[in-house]
Design a protein around this motif. Structure first.
Motif, mmCIF file in Angstrom:
data_model
loop_
_atom_site.group_PDB
_atom_site.id
_atom_site.type_symbol
_atom_site.label_atom_id
_atom_site.label_comp_id
_atom_site.label_asym_id
_atom_site.label_seq_id
_atom_site.Cartn_x
_atom_site.Cartn_y
_atom_site.Cartn_z
ATOM 1 N N UNK A 80 -9.069 37.769 -3.008
ATOM 2 C CA UNK A 80 -10.240 38.392 -2.393
ATOM 3 C C UNK A 80 -9.847 39.581 -1.522
ATOM 4 N N UNK A 81 -8.752 39.434 -0.775
ATOM 5 C CA UNK A 81 -8.291 40.529 0.076
ATOM 6 C C UNK A 81 -7.833 41.714 -0.773
ATOM 7 N N UNK A 82 -7.168 41.425 -1.882
ATOM 8 C CA UNK A 82 -6.678 42.501 -2.740
ATOM 9 C C UNK A 82 -7.837 43.203 -3.448
ATOM 10 N N UNK A 83 -8.881 42.455 -3.775
ATOM 11 C CA UNK A 83 -10.074 43.087 -4.342
ATOM 12 C C UNK A 83 -10.707 44.047 -3.341
ATOM 13 N N UNK A 84 -10.641 43.704 -2.059
ATOM 14 C CA UNK A 84 -11.155 44.615 -1.028
ATOM 15 C C UNK A 84 -10.385 45.931 -1.065
ATOM 16 N N UNK A 85 -9.058 45.846 -1.164
ATOM 17 C CA UNK A 85 -8.239 47.061 -1.235
ATOM 18 C C UNK A 85 -8.549 47.863 -2.495
ATOM 19 N N UNK A 86 -8.775 47.165 -3.582
ATOM 20 C CA UNK A 86 -9.149 47.870 -4.820
ATOM 21 C C UNK A 86 -10.485 48.566 -4.662
ATOM 22 N N UNK A 116 6.513 34.258 -1.187
ATOM 23 C CA UNK A 116 5.218 33.657 -1.508
ATOM 24 C C UNK A 116 5.415 32.794 -2.739
ATOM 25 N N UNK A 117 4.429 31.968 -3.015
ATOM 26 C CA UNK A 117 4.562 31.058 -4.158
ATOM 27 C C UNK A 117 3.867 31.570 -5.412
ATOM 28 N N UNK A 118 2.958 32.523 -5.255
ATOM 29 C CA UNK A 118 2.215 33.028 -6.420
ATOM 30 C C UNK A 118 1.863 34.491 -6.195
ATOM 31 N N UNK A 119 1.585 35.185 -7.282
ATOM 32 C CA UNK A 119 1.211 36.598 -7.222
ATOM 33 C C UNK A 119 -0.306 36.714 -7.207
ATOM 34 N N UNK A 120 -0.922 36.968 -6.055
ATOM 35 C CA UNK A 120 -2.391 36.995 -5.973
ATOM 36 C C UNK A 120 -3.009 38.209 -6.653
#
Length: 311
Positions: A80-86, A116-120
């Motif tokens: 969700x945070x990365x979608x904000x940046x997009x 981190x454990x996964x690539x969001x």
């Protein structure tokens, strides 16, 4: 978190140069300094990727404008945070997609290093732009350039090296007599030369050889500046822009000639595999963009008469 660790009696995490550990900016700094995939990129590609990532640091975290993504804890850098940046680049979809691509690479590194454990960012969709990229030169535009810049000029030599080898400007400016043997041009493509070197051998077409023989060439590179030195990538781009403007081709670029060469070859019957061999593509999908378009033209031409019921 530093105060909490101190309260437990454990050493507090180090904060270097005002960068809090386990934050987005901290991870990017780690990526720049430790990631071998990043270090093996061409210097220009490194510079662009760094600018893209650093451009996310001062993006405010909604709804509080006094907090920024640079200090976002990695645990909160979710899809969700990365979608904000997009979405902050929604009005420039190509820039938005470049931002997603860069963030994915950072988190790919982070997963490998167990930060981190996964690539969001892996599942974040890119925007569909509908863009076809650089303008593809038409045959008429090539002729217009040739009329303005006859054989014997540096501009005509540049056009011929780009069009009749199908290579990028970063290769064309490095071609020289040391790459020629028995009518063949053998070289390693400059792009990705450190990560995935691609060595090609291409026949020098008579039309190209004629231009080379009639042109003022340097000792180690065919193309040289007015001072007799090899062009830099940026310097050649500026000079090609000047030459195109002189020919009243403001929308044409060096890369558009590479696309023109692929289009011409495909329309003359080149297969996808043949295009891959000429242009150095690893992906057959890239080559099929041109062969499908050429097939569509040929098939349509052969079937258009079927629409005429008057015969």
């Amino acid at each position: 978190m530093a105060a909490y660790e101190q309260a437990k009696g454990a050493p507090a995490p180090r904060i270097q140069h005002g960068i809090a550990p386990n934050t987005w900016r901290w991870l990017c700094v780690k990526y720049f300094s430790e990631c071998m995939d990043f270090k093996r990129l061409d210097p220009q590609t490194q510079r662009v990727r760094r600018l893209i990532l650093e451009g996310t640091f001062d993006e405010p975290i909604a709804p509080r404008a006094d907090r920024f993504f640079r200090d976002m804890p990695l645990g909160r850098m979710d899809p969700e945070a990365i979608e904000v940046l997009r979405d902050r680049k929604m009005n420039a979809p190509e820039a938005a997609n470049s931002r997603i691509k860069a963030i994915r690479q950072v988190f790919k590194f982070a997963v490998k290093k167990h930060y981190v454990t996964a690539n969001p960012a892996r599942e974040i969709e890119k925007f569909k732009t509908g863009s076809t990229g650089y303008h593809t030169w038409s045959v008429e535009e090539v002729r217009q350039f040739e009329e303005r810049h006859p054989i014997g000029t540096k501009a005509r030599l540049a056009l011929s090296l780009l069009l009749f080898t199908g290579q990028r400007r970063s290769d064309a400016i490095r071609f020289g007599r040391q790459h020629v043997h028995q009518g063949k041009l053998t070289f390693t493509q400059h792009k990705n030369r450190n990560r995935k070197p691609k060595r090609l051998t291409l026949t020098i077409l008579p039309v190209l050889q004629e231009v080379i023989d009639a042109s003022p060439c340097g000792d180690l590179t065919f193309l040289v500046t007015d001072f007799g030195r090899a062009f830099t990538d940026a310097g050649f781009g500026n000079k090609m822009r000047e030459w195109c403007d002189q020919a009243e081709l403001a929308h044409c670029t060096a890369h558009g000639l590479r696309k023109a060469g692929a289009t011409i070859a495909a329309e003359k019957g080149a297969t996808a595999r043949q295009l891959m061999a000429i242009f150095g593509w690893d992906s057959i999908e890239q080559a099929e963009l041109y062969t499908r378009a050429a097939d569509q033209k040929r098939l349509a031409d052969s079937a258009m008469h079927l629409l005429d019921n008057s015969r």
